[in-house]
Each structure stands twice: as structure tokens, then as C-alpha cells.
Design a protein around this motif. Sequence first.
Motif, PDB file in Angstrom:
ATOM      1  N   PHE A 253     -18.013  10.407  -2.705  1.00 61.69           N
ATOM      2  CA  PHE A 253     -17.622   9.518  -3.810  1.00 61.69           C
ATOM      3  C   PHE A 253     -16.855   8.306  -3.299  1.00 61.69           C
ATOM      4  O   PHE A 253     -16.664   7.328  -4.008  1.00 61.69           O
ATOM      5  CB  PHE A 253     -16.791  10.281  -4.842  1.00 61.69           C
ATOM      6  CG  PHE A 253     -17.606  11.250  -5.656  1.00 61.69           C
ATOM      7  CD1 PHE A 253     -18.284  10.822  -6.791  1.00 61.69           C
ATOM      8  CD2 PHE A 253     -17.715  12.589  -5.281  1.00 61.69           C
ATOM      9  CE1 PHE A 253     -19.050  11.715  -7.537  1.00 61.69           C
ATOM     10  CE2 PHE A 253     -18.471  13.478  -6.007  1.00 61.69           C
ATOM     11  CZ  PHE A 253     -19.152  13.046  -7.150  1.00 61.69           C
ATOM     12  N   ASN A 312     -25.687   5.276  -4.258  1.00 64.49           N
ATOM     13  CA  ASN A 312     -24.934   6.467  -3.892  1.00 64.49           C
ATOM     14  C   ASN A 312     -25.390   7.606  -4.798  1.00 64.49           C
ATOM     15  O   ASN A 312     -25.184   7.548  -6.009  1.00 64.49           O
ATOM     16  CB  ASN A 312     -23.431   6.206  -4.057  1.00 64.49           C
ATOM     17  CG  ASN A 312     -22.581   7.375  -3.598  1.00 64.49           C
ATOM     18  OD1 ASN A 312     -23.035   8.520  -3.604  1.00 64.49           O
ATOM     19  ND2 ASN A 312     -21.345   7.082  -3.212  1.00 64.49           N
ATOM     20  N   ALA A 314     -24.318  10.393  -5.452  1.00 68.44           N
ATOM     21  CA  ALA A 314     -23.307  11.179  -6.156  1.00 68.44           C
ATOM     22  C   ALA A 314     -22.917  10.541  -7.471  1.00 68.44           C
ATOM     23  O   ALA A 314     -22.713  11.232  -8.472  1.00 68.44           O
ATOM     24  CB  ALA A 314     -22.083  11.354  -5.266  1.00 68.44           C
ATOM     25  N   ASN A 315     -22.814   9.198  -7.481  1.00 73.61           N
ATOM     26  CA  ASN A 315     -22.346   8.545  -8.705  1.00 73.61           C
ATOM     27  C   ASN A 315     -23.255   7.427  -9.176  1.00 73.61           C
ATOM     28  O   ASN A 315     -22.934   6.717 -10.123  1.00 73.61           O
ATOM     29  CB  ASN A 315     -20.910   8.026  -8.512  1.00 73.61           C
ATOM     30  CG  ASN A 315     -20.809   7.128  -7.282  1.00 73.61           C
ATOM     31  OD1 ASN A 315     -21.831   6.642  -6.769  1.00 73.61           O
ATOM     32  ND2 ASN A 315     -19.600   6.899  -6.821  1.00 73.61           N
ATOM     33  N   LYS A 317     -23.839   4.599  -8.003  1.00 75.26           N
ATOM     34  CA  LYS A 317     -23.369   3.222  -7.813  1.00 75.26           C
ATOM     35  C   LYS A 317     -24.152   2.521  -6.710  1.00 75.26           C
ATOM     36  O   LYS A 317     -24.580   3.141  -5.742  1.00 75.26           O
ATOM     37  CB  LYS A 317     -21.885   3.224  -7.422  1.00 75.26           C
ATOM     38  CG  LYS A 317     -20.986   3.399  -8.624  1.00 75.26           C
ATOM     39  CD  LYS A 317     -19.542   3.186  -8.222  1.00 75.26           C
ATOM     40  CE  LYS A 317     -18.624   3.556  -9.384  1.00 75.26           C
ATOM     41  NZ  LYS A 317     -17.289   3.929  -8.904  1.00 75.26           N
ATOM     42  N   THR A 360     -10.594   9.468  -1.363  1.00 81.31           N
ATOM     43  CA  THR A 360     -11.088  10.647  -2.063  1.00 81.31           C
ATOM     44  C   THR A 360     -10.356  11.913  -1.656  1.00 81.31           C
ATOM     45  O   THR A 360     -10.693  12.999  -2.093  1.00 81.31           O
ATOM     46  CB  THR A 360     -12.605  10.849  -1.825  1.00 81.31           C
ATOM     47  OG1 THR A 360     -12.825  10.999  -0.431  1.00 81.31           O
ATOM     48  CG2 THR A 360     -13.406   9.687  -2.350  1.00 81.31           C
ATOM     49  N   ASN A 380     -10.636  11.124  -7.196  1.00 79.97           N
ATOM     50  CA  ASN A 380     -11.698  10.143  -7.472  1.00 79.97           C
ATOM     51  C   ASN A 380     -13.086  10.705  -7.168  1.00 79.97           C
ATOM     52  O   ASN A 380     -13.987   9.964  -6.776  1.00 79.97           O
ATOM     53  CB  ASN A 380     -11.508   8.857  -6.644  1.00 79.97           C
ATOM     54  CG  ASN A 380     -10.149   8.244  -6.876  1.00 79.97           C
ATOM     55  OD1 ASN A 380      -9.646   8.234  -8.015  1.00 79.97           O
ATOM     56  ND2 ASN A 380      -9.538   7.759  -5.816  1.00 79.97           N
ATOM     57  N   SER A 381     -13.241  12.000  -7.307  1.00 78.75           N
ATOM     58  CA  SER A 381     -14.480  12.621  -6.851  1.00 78.75           C
ATOM     59  C   SER A 381     -15.113  13.518  -7.906  1.00 78.75           C
ATOM     60  O   SER A 381     -15.749  14.516  -7.568  1.00 78.75           O
ATOM     61  CB  SER A 381     -14.229  13.436  -5.576  1.00 78.75           C
ATOM     62  OG  SER A 381     -13.859  12.594  -4.525  1.00 78.75           O
ATOM     63  N   ASP A 382     -14.931  13.153  -9.178  1.00 76.30           N
ATOM     64  CA  ASP A 382     -15.644  13.852 -10.247  1.00 76.30           C
ATOM     65  C   ASP A 382     -15.459  15.373 -10.138  1.00 76.30           C
ATOM     66  O   ASP A 382     -14.334  15.856 -10.111  1.00 76.30           O
ATOM     67  CB  ASP A 382     -17.142  13.472 -10.154  1.00 76.30           C
ATOM     68  CG  ASP A 382     -17.899  13.809 -11.452  1.00 76.30           C
ATOM     69  OD1 ASP A 382     -17.385  14.643 -12.214  1.00 76.30           O
ATOM     70  OD2 ASP A 382     -18.979  13.237 -11.665  1.00 76.30           O
TER      71      ASP A 382
END
Length: 862
Positions: A253, A312, A314-315, A317, A360, A380-382
Motif C-alpha cells: 500500500f 497498484n 492493492a488499491n 492507484k 505503512t 495506511n494499509s486497509d
Amino acid sequence: MSNYKPSEIETRWQKYWLEKKTFKTPENHDKPKYYILDMFPYPSGSGLHVGHPEGYTATDILARYKRMKGYNVLHPIGWDAFGLPAEQYAVKTGTHPRITTEKNIIRFREQLQMLGFSYDWDREVNTTDPDYYKWTQWIFLKLFEKGLAYEDEAPVNWCPELGTVLANEEVIDGKSEVGGYPVVRRPMRQWVLKITAYADRLLEDLDDLEWPESTKEMQRNWIGKSIGAEIDFQVHEHDEKICVFTTRPDTIFGATYMVLAPEHHLVDVITTPDQKKDVEDYKEKAEQKSDLERQEITKEKSGVFTGAYAINPANGKEIPIWIADYVLAHYGTGAIMAVPGQDERDWEFAESFDLPIIRTVQPPEDFEGKAYTLDGPAINSDFLNGLYITDAKLRIIEWLEKNGVGKKSVNYKLRDWLFSRQRYWGEPFPIIHVDGKPKAVPEEELPVILPEVDHFQPTKTGEPPLARATEWVETTDPETGKKALRETNTMPQWAGSCWYYLRYISPDYDGGPVDKGEENYWMPVDLYVGGSEHSVLHLLYARFWHKVLYDCGVVSTKEPFQKLVHQGMILGEVEYTAYEKDGKMISAEEAAGLDDVTRVRLSDSDVEKKGDRFVMKGTQITVDSKAHKMSKSRGNVINPDDVVVRYGADSLRLYEMFMGPLEQVKPWSTKGVEGVNRFLNRAWRLFFGDGDEDVLNISDTEADAGQLKVLHEAIKKVTEDIENMRFNTGISALMIFVNEANQWEALPRSVAEPFVILLSPFAPHIAEEMWNRLGHKETLAYEEWPAYNEEYLKSDTVEYPVQVNGKVRANIEVPAERAKDKDFVLGLAKQQKNIEKYLDGSTIVKEIFVPGRIVNLVVKPG
RNA sequence: GCCUGGGUGGCGGAAUUGGUAGACGCGCCGGACUCAAAAUCCGGUGUUAGCGAUAACGUGCGGGUUCGAGUCCCGCCCCAGGUACCA
């Protein structure tokens, strides 16, 4: 003759050992075995240096000791005789490397025999002998059959001016060592061995080896296993994906950009038109930098934006894709996800190019650094938030695999082994090329003999020297009868040294590299001694081949070398250097930063110690005191031949072992050689007196208790020290024996003979001579090693140091039978004058009594 | 930077793994032998004070644990070798 004359007795015994084949390896298998191996030398033109006898003496002592302990000993030597110097000499002078090599081997053999090493000379191997390299080629075919040898294009150091390929060590600052001509990297077809297929086994099997920890650690680092994940990043508005390797998938993240190595195959595909020029320029610059240069620049990070973006996973973005040379093409996938929050290199890069940084992992409150690489809860990593690294990794890998965008992955620093050289003086490959494809030469046709050539340089077109032997190169495929071309590369020097320890076991066997029955008995090597410069490459390559041979059923052990010891380097004599500037002497510290100073060599009588420095006598001017590596240019090389001429081989052997612990680096001292030579002279006089006549100062009286004690103390110490390779203290025990015995009226035979045996592994010539003069007709090499008797070691009294508050204030002697009687000993202790003094006016608060060791009275005032 | 070793007399190095720091060798000092020298032999030799017994100090530096630390623990400094943008 009565005086100790090493030159006479040494040549006599060397001749005896050779003629009688005293050290021939036993052929039966009825005793326990001991295989003790030296790293065999490259027979260079300059002969043996004093470093060789160091390790060789150590193994020789053990070999001689083990024989007397009733072992069958295999102690061989041979020649690692392919190699560059002979070839360079051939290019220069036209002399065939075979001639040079033979000449050098003769010299080396003479030198080794002159030092009295107990090698089995019937088992000599020579890597350049076709009967030997037949099997080197045979092993290569096994590798080839198993798919562990393949051809690939790999860059080499090509020097157009010299028309030759250079080894890394022949290239200095991008120029050839010889002549200083420019060197370029040029791709060439090469043979490569797939050592990476054995990475895990090479790593795991290290654990059970008795090797120096530092050596094992170096091999582990070299293999460089790291566990992490491969993750695919979709390139925005492209079909391409970029795969990265990371050990920290948990930080995904925080991946705010990506970096490709400039050589990455997708760079040209994804670069946008307006970035094209910058990217091209950068690639070109990176290409020009040598590997070394790229490594040197650690401070300033450089790089260029490609104009492309990746997603990315994971998110979702979009993150920019850059290229930079801090990402290496040959490690991992040649691409990274950059996580500046948790990686120092990425942080530096992000700062230089103003890229976003997201932490993170929560650093501790007092953390002041930039990137935080240690453990902590994820932020910051969901869905990872709150998890510590280990758990976060598991969780994200699970997620990546479920979503089909990544998987767990293992990576190694270890790369496949570039196994070919464009040289003449090496083993030819048993390979022919038919229709452009490599094919094994049939086993019956081995060895493929190294052909004769008219010159030893490469051809005009840059092909290896073997290409000059056109009749040899152009052959036919025995299977199909088609035209075929022989491989013209040769194997590197490592090849022969990868398996020589097996050939010693059955040097004349022609059914394979090694006779299976013999191999079963002798392997593994019980002790291997050699320089630490081979910690990684030779030892790793040999282990790799051994494992392949294990898989082929040729050898029965997983590892070749059970125990390994490195001898330390021997430096030159200590030198004192003073510095002079403009006619004035200045201190060493002052001189350090200046260039226009003159060095003045001082003798040790010109200097004295002041504080922790040496100064010029009577002044405050400090000088440097240092032992340097021996080198021709410094003129501090000690030649073993000269030492042998002056003091004898026994003195050289003894001195090299007496200098200090085997593994340690230590400075040479000619005075020290004189010291051990004096010891041998004293021992000689102890036996034979110093008159002119031949006398034997040995009596047939019984040994008294005192003499037995001295002898058995020596037996105990010498035996334990040899077992533990502490030769320096073992020799000191022999010296103590001689010092004691010199005070005796007479030396009983029953004491003298065991002493000679104790001395014999260290100084075999003088010991044989003594043994012979004691009336024995045969060599002492197979006499039984004496055992010590605990009874004789006991003394009548036991000495106790008496301490008051931990400081020794007196020593008392207690009869042995009362030594463990605490009350008695303490009582006696308290009566001592100097103890009473301290007890007076104080109270004893504690009495420490360690039987046989010490008494300590703890007192308090009042 | 990281990894692995290592710092003990004037020098090379010992120290039973927590129990007399400096074994053994070199060097140095003194003596014997010699016309003399070399070789050899005998004695001394960590530093400081003292004629001496003895005392203080002393194993890179600073702390700590212990009756007792070269040895164990914490924090540094220096030296050697190896390695280096390894994601």
C-alpha cells in the motif's frame, strides 16, 4: 659427526622415505581411515613461498600423528596446473604451456620433498594430464546430460587492441592490466552451469559442516536466499504487466512508484513518445558505466520517468514508472515496486525526484530517521492495518494469490556459473556442434585431447585459440557422419580443482572418476586445509559438482569436505617507517595526509615505545610500525629455500607452527626461526652431547617419578594440542620437556624414546635420526603414539593461592592427600604471616574454597 | 553500511573457559667460558615505588554482574579480512 647438521640428516631421511615408499597409502580397509587434504597448488614459476608450508606442515603433523594413532591415512598432493600465467608466458615467448608447467611442477615437487612432507607420491594428480582431464570432461558430460550445462550469450571483457578476452583481475579501471588498452563488454556465446538449481541444497547442507563460521556465512550470503513474493502490476493503457520481486509484500500500500532496470525488456514498450529521448539518453549512459562504476555511486540516485503508469493492484492507484540504475537487471525480475516509507534506497530516490512517500509501518514515537525498516504495526494499509510484518506478509500473499496478481516467491543472489574461457591452456569441452546444435562427444572418445596450435592467441576474428587448430575443429559426428565443429572454448581453472580430491582416492582407476569401493571407504575428506581466499568460489563450485556426482551415484556423501580450516597469511617482518618532509622528520600522523613526504626505513634499534606508539629513539616523533604483505615490489619476500639452507626444514616447519595459531595472520621473524633452531640444537645435545665424537647420552636406568611427570605432562599436552590443531602450544610443551631434561644427570631410554615420537610429527628428520641412533633400524612413522598415565601427573603437594578480598596475598603448599580438606587448607591459609596482617582487626564474612584451585577470604573492617 | 574475526609486556603469543595474567620463544640486561668474538651455559626481565619483605597499578575505552572478570553482560573506539544499491 656429532653436531646437529640438518642439511645432512634431512637429505638422508628424505631419500629413505622416497625409496622405501614409507608413506604409501595402505591398500587394506581394516583400520579407521583419515583423509587429510591440502588445497593443491598452482605450480607458478616463482616456486613455493612461505605461505605454502604453513598449511602443508599443519596437515603433515596431523597425518604423521594419525598414522601413529593407528589410522590408515590418505595424504596426497597434486597440481592445479591449468591456468593463465603459463599461457601468458606462452603468448610472450612461444614456449608451450606444457613445457613451462612441467618445469614448474618439477621445482614444486622438489621443494615439497625438501620440506619432508609425508605425501604419498604415487597418487600425485595433475589437472593437465589427459588421463585426469578425461574425467573432468566426463563429469561435464554428466552435467550436460542432466541439463545443468547450457549455452548462453554472456558479456566478456574484450580487449580489441590485444585481440583477447580478459579475466576480471586482468582489467584495471576499464583498461587492460597489460599495456593499458581499453576494454569493452562484448556478448559472446558461453557455457553456463546451472548451479542455481542446487542453491537450496548448497545452503542447507552448510549447517552440518565443521567449517569456520565466517566461511559458512560468506557462502550463505553469496547464495543470498530471500523469501518474498512476485507481484504483477498492470501497465495503464497497455496489455503488459510488470512483475516485481519483493521481500516486503506487506508494504504494497506504500508502493508509490515503480522502477525498472534500464535494461528491462519493457522499457522501450511502455515509454511514452515525449519521454523517449530522456529514456534513451539515460539508457546509453547506464550502458557505458562499468559494473564497478554503477556500484560506486551510492549517494546520488539517478533515474528518468518513462511517462507510463502502472496500477497498484492493492488499491487500484496509478503510480509512475521510472527507470534507474539502482535497480539491477540481473536480480529478481529487474523491476521493483518502490516503497520509500520502508526502504532507504527508495526514500532517497523519492526525495531526489519529489515522489510521494507513504509510511505503512508505524515507527516508534522516538524514531527520527527516514525510511523505517523495522517491525511495527501496519498503517495506511486497509485490511492489513494493525498487523505486524510476519502476519501482514502472510495475509497479503493470501490476498494476492486469491486475486491472481501475485504469489509467494523465493529469490537467490547466486547466479549460474559462467563456465567457459576463450583460452588455450584449459580442458577442451567434450562437445561438438552439429547443425549448429551442441552435442556430447561419446564417452568412449574421451579424453578430447587439447590440440596443438601455431600460436596461443585468439584468432583474428576473436575466436578462442583452439579455433586455430582447424583440423581438430572440423570433425564429423560419429553418430550421423555429418560434418561437425568442435567447441573451441575451454573450461576455467576451477574445473580441475572441483573434483581432484576424488581422483586421489584411486588415481589410476579407469572405470570412472573414482573407484566406488575406495570412495566408500575414504570419503568424506576429514580435514581440508587451505587459504580463506577460496571461501566462496572454489569451495562452492566443488560442493556443487560433488552434489551432482552424488545424484549420479558416483559418490556416497552429500558433502565433500567435513572439516575445513584456513591457515592465516604470513606477513613480512615488522617494518618501522619514519617520515621526512623538506629535510625534517615529521610524525606519522602529520605525514598521513601529505603526498610529498619521504619514507625512511628504520631498524628496531632506532625506535622505542612511547605510550601506545613507537617514536624515534629519544624524540617525540612517531613512526609507523607495521608488518606488510610479502610482495616482490616491497622486497620483503621470504624464500623457503633460503630458510632451509640456513636452518633446515625442521626449523622452518617448527617455526611456522610456533609463530601463533594456525588460522591467524602473523608477521615473519627470522629471529624466531633462530629460536626454534636453538631448541632443536638443545634437543640434539641432550641426546648426543656437544663433543666431536659420536656419543649417545642415554642411560638404561629406570625413570624416576620426576622424570615420568615431565614426560607425561609433555605427552598429554602435545597430544591434546595436535588433536585441536594448537601447534604453537604443543611445541612449547616440547621445549619445556627439553629445558627440564637438560637438568637431569641422565636421560633414561624409556623417557627419551617417547619424546622422540612426540617430536616427530613436527620435526620428522631430526626425530628419525634420533630414533635411528637409539638403535632402531626402521622408520618411526608407524610407531605407536605414547599414551599418558594420569598417575604420573600427580604431584605430592598442591599449591593454593590465598586471596583476601580477591587479591592474592600468599601462596601455600598443601600435601596432596590433604588438598581437598577445606578446614585444613583454610586453617593453614589463615596462619600465613601476610594473611594474618589482613585479617587483623577485620571479620571474615565469607570463605571461598575451590578444591585444588584457590582460597579467598572475604573480610570486612571491624 | 553490513558480515566475520581480533585488540594481553619492547615483539610473536600463553592462560585448564569465571580461579595466581604474561607459559614458551624472541629481544634486552647481568654473569661464566674466551686473548677476543661467535656459539654455548647460568641468572634477571609487565610498569611504578622500595635495599628488601612488600605495595599500588596493569589484558583497547566507559559502565555493570561476582567473593573473584583477559574470560560473562551493556554501551563505545580501533585494527584486519570479506561484502556491498540483492528490492
